[in-house]
Every structure is written in C-alpha cells, then in structure tokens.
Design a protein around this motif. Sequence first.
Motif, PDB file in Angstrom:
ATOM      1  N   LEU A  90       0.741  -1.404  -0.068  1.00 11.36           N
ATOM      2  CA  LEU A  90       0.273   0.255   0.131  1.00 11.36           C
ATOM      3  C   LEU A  90       0.744   1.301   0.060  1.00 11.36           C
ATOM      4  CD1 LEU A  90      -2.728   1.199  -0.271  1.00 11.36           C
ATOM      5  CD2 LEU A  90      -2.140   0.920   2.631  1.00 11.36           C
ATOM      6  N   VAL A  91       0.714   1.811  -0.724  1.00 12.68           N
ATOM      7  CA  VAL A  91       1.556   3.579  -1.272  1.00 12.68           C
ATOM      8  C   VAL A  91       0.522   5.205  -1.070  1.00 12.68           C
ATOM      9  CG1 VAL A  91       2.770   1.959  -2.336  1.00 12.68           C
ATOM     10  CG2 VAL A  91       1.423   3.313  -3.887  1.00 12.68           C
ATOM     11  N   GLY A  92      -0.459   4.768  -0.686  1.00 14.10           N
ATOM     12  CA  GLY A  92      -1.432   5.644  -0.894  1.00 14.10           C
ATOM     13  C   GLY A  92      -2.851   5.400  -1.320  1.00 14.10           C
ATOM     14  N   ALA A  93      -3.844   6.441  -1.882  1.00 13.45           N
ATOM     15  CA  ALA A  93      -4.348   6.440  -1.757  1.00 13.45           C
ATOM     16  C   ALA A  93      -5.610   7.230  -2.691  1.00 13.45           C
ATOM     17  CB  ALA A  93      -5.788   6.523  -0.911  1.00 13.45           C
ATOM     18  N   VAL A  94      -6.483   6.922  -3.472  1.00  6.77           N
ATOM     19  CA  VAL A  94      -6.759   8.468  -5.064  1.00  6.77           C
ATOM     20  C   VAL A  94      -8.067   7.921  -4.600  1.00  6.77           C
ATOM     21  CG1 VAL A  94      -6.708   7.022  -6.628  1.00  6.77           C
ATOM     22  CG2 VAL A  94      -6.255   9.667  -6.741  1.00  6.77           C
ATOM     23  N   THR A  95      -9.418   9.487  -4.691  1.00  3.05           N
ATOM     24  CA  THR A  95     -11.064   8.969  -4.321  1.00  3.05           C
ATOM     25  C   THR A  95     -11.911   9.813  -5.336  1.00  3.05           C
ATOM     26  OG1 THR A  95     -10.926   8.855  -1.983  1.00  3.05           O
ATOM     27  CG2 THR A  95     -12.949   9.321  -2.787  1.00  3.05           C
ATOM     28  N   LEU A  96     -12.122   9.561  -5.995  1.00  3.09           N
ATOM     29  CA  LEU A  96     -12.690   9.907  -7.116  1.00  3.09           C
ATOM     30  C   LEU A  96     -14.185  10.334  -6.272  1.00  3.09           C
ATOM     31  CD1 LEU A  96     -13.911  10.853  -9.442  1.00  3.09           C
ATOM     32  CD2 LEU A  96     -14.784   8.724 -10.362  1.00  3.09           C
ATOM     33  N   SER A  97     -14.348  11.348  -6.208  1.00  2.19           N
ATOM     34  CA  SER A  97     -16.212  12.079  -4.789  1.00  2.19           C
ATOM     35  C   SER A  97     -16.688  12.692  -5.650  1.00  2.19           C
ATOM     36  CB  SER A  97     -14.995  12.012  -3.624  1.00  2.19           C
ATOM     37  OG  SER A  97     -14.767  13.055  -3.891  1.00  2.19           O
ATOM     38  N   ASN A  98     -17.974  13.640  -4.735  1.00  4.96           N
ATOM     39  CA  ASN A  98     -19.038  14.382  -5.868  1.00  4.96           C
ATOM     40  C   ASN A  98     -18.875  14.240  -7.071  1.00  4.96           C
ATOM     41  OD1 ASN A  98     -18.835  15.959  -3.085  1.00  4.96           O
ATOM     42  ND2 ASN A  98     -16.749  16.812  -3.699  1.00  4.96           N
TER      43      ASN A  98
END
Length: 200
Positions: A90-98
């Motif tokens: 695990l190196v991080g995160a990305v979120t598609l929101s709204n």
Amino acid sequence: MALLDWMSDVAGPVVRGDGVLLRPPRASDYLAWSSLRQASRDYLQPWEPAWPDDDLSKPAFRRRLSIYGREMELGNAWPFFVFADGGRTLVGAVTLSNVRRGVAETGTLGYWIGQPYAGRGYATAAMRAVVGYAFERLKLHRLEAACLPTNQASRRVLEKSGFRNEGLARAYLKINGEWADHLLFGLIEDEFDRGERTPS
C-alpha cells in the motif's frame, strides 16, 4: 447485504495503471493503512484537513469503510487504495468523489501518497488510471481537482495527468484547521490522452 459484500476481500472494481493496482479499501487493509498514515503524518498534515484525534483507530477505519460503501452503492464516490509491487504494498489512495450526473457528468479527485513512496511516480500513475476509469467506465465528461498553491508536488501530478490550471479559489477548503486558497484544475474527457495509461 451489499455493504458487507463490498467490505469483503473480493468485491469492488480493480483498476490497473503503470506499475500500480487500485482497488477499494477492505477491512483487512487496516494495519497497512494506519501504519502508513502514522509514518507519514508530518508529511501529509500540511496539505490535508485536520485529523480527528481517533483518525487512525480501528473504529474510525470501520466508519470510513461504511461511508465508502454507502457512497459507492449510490454512485457518488469511488475510493481506491493504491498498491505497488503487483498489489502487495500500500502506497497511498485516490478518491473520485462528488460525482454529479445529469447536465454535469463530473467528479472531483483527491489523492495522497505515503512519505516513504513519494516522488516515485505512484501518484501520477494512480491519477491517470482513475481518470481513465472515470471517463471510460463511468462515462464522466469532466474531472476536477484542487491543490494548495505551495504544494508543488501535487501540482506536478495534476499537470502530468493532463489537468489544466483553471484559476484560484479563495478560502476553498479548510486545511489543517485553516481556510486556504486553492488552485483549481480541470480535465475534459476529449482532452484525455489514453495512450499514456495502461488499460485496466
């Protein structure tokens, strides 16, 4: 129950990019996530909303998963953890929101990479992969993102991912306890260079 299915170790979309694998967070990710966030606290806090006192606790992580599951079921958001090494680290995160449908067909992207993995291209690879997923699978028309004017690394990620600087929004988000100006970036579907990403 759909939420419990989503939290299992087999549900949710998997998106592949250049050297990264993205998938929704799972309950079994807690230790890796909390360890990476704790190790990166000083590195991340200047660019993020203030962390609640219990932010890294297991109950807080369960609440986060519950919110993510509900948002995914509604089609409002798509959270992904970013993994390297074939999905092992695990190196991080990305979120598609709204995500907004109808006359907008748009969504907002946010992302973070843990300090030990910064500067290795993971954020750019993850962003390109999610952008491809948003345009090709979700059929969105436009994506937006924002960063603090002083966050040069984040700005480079957006520019390398094809986003254009569209201006300054004053007191746009509350970051680390203070309202902060942000640079706004946008990317339209027909501007996205599909040749720069690895198909999922």
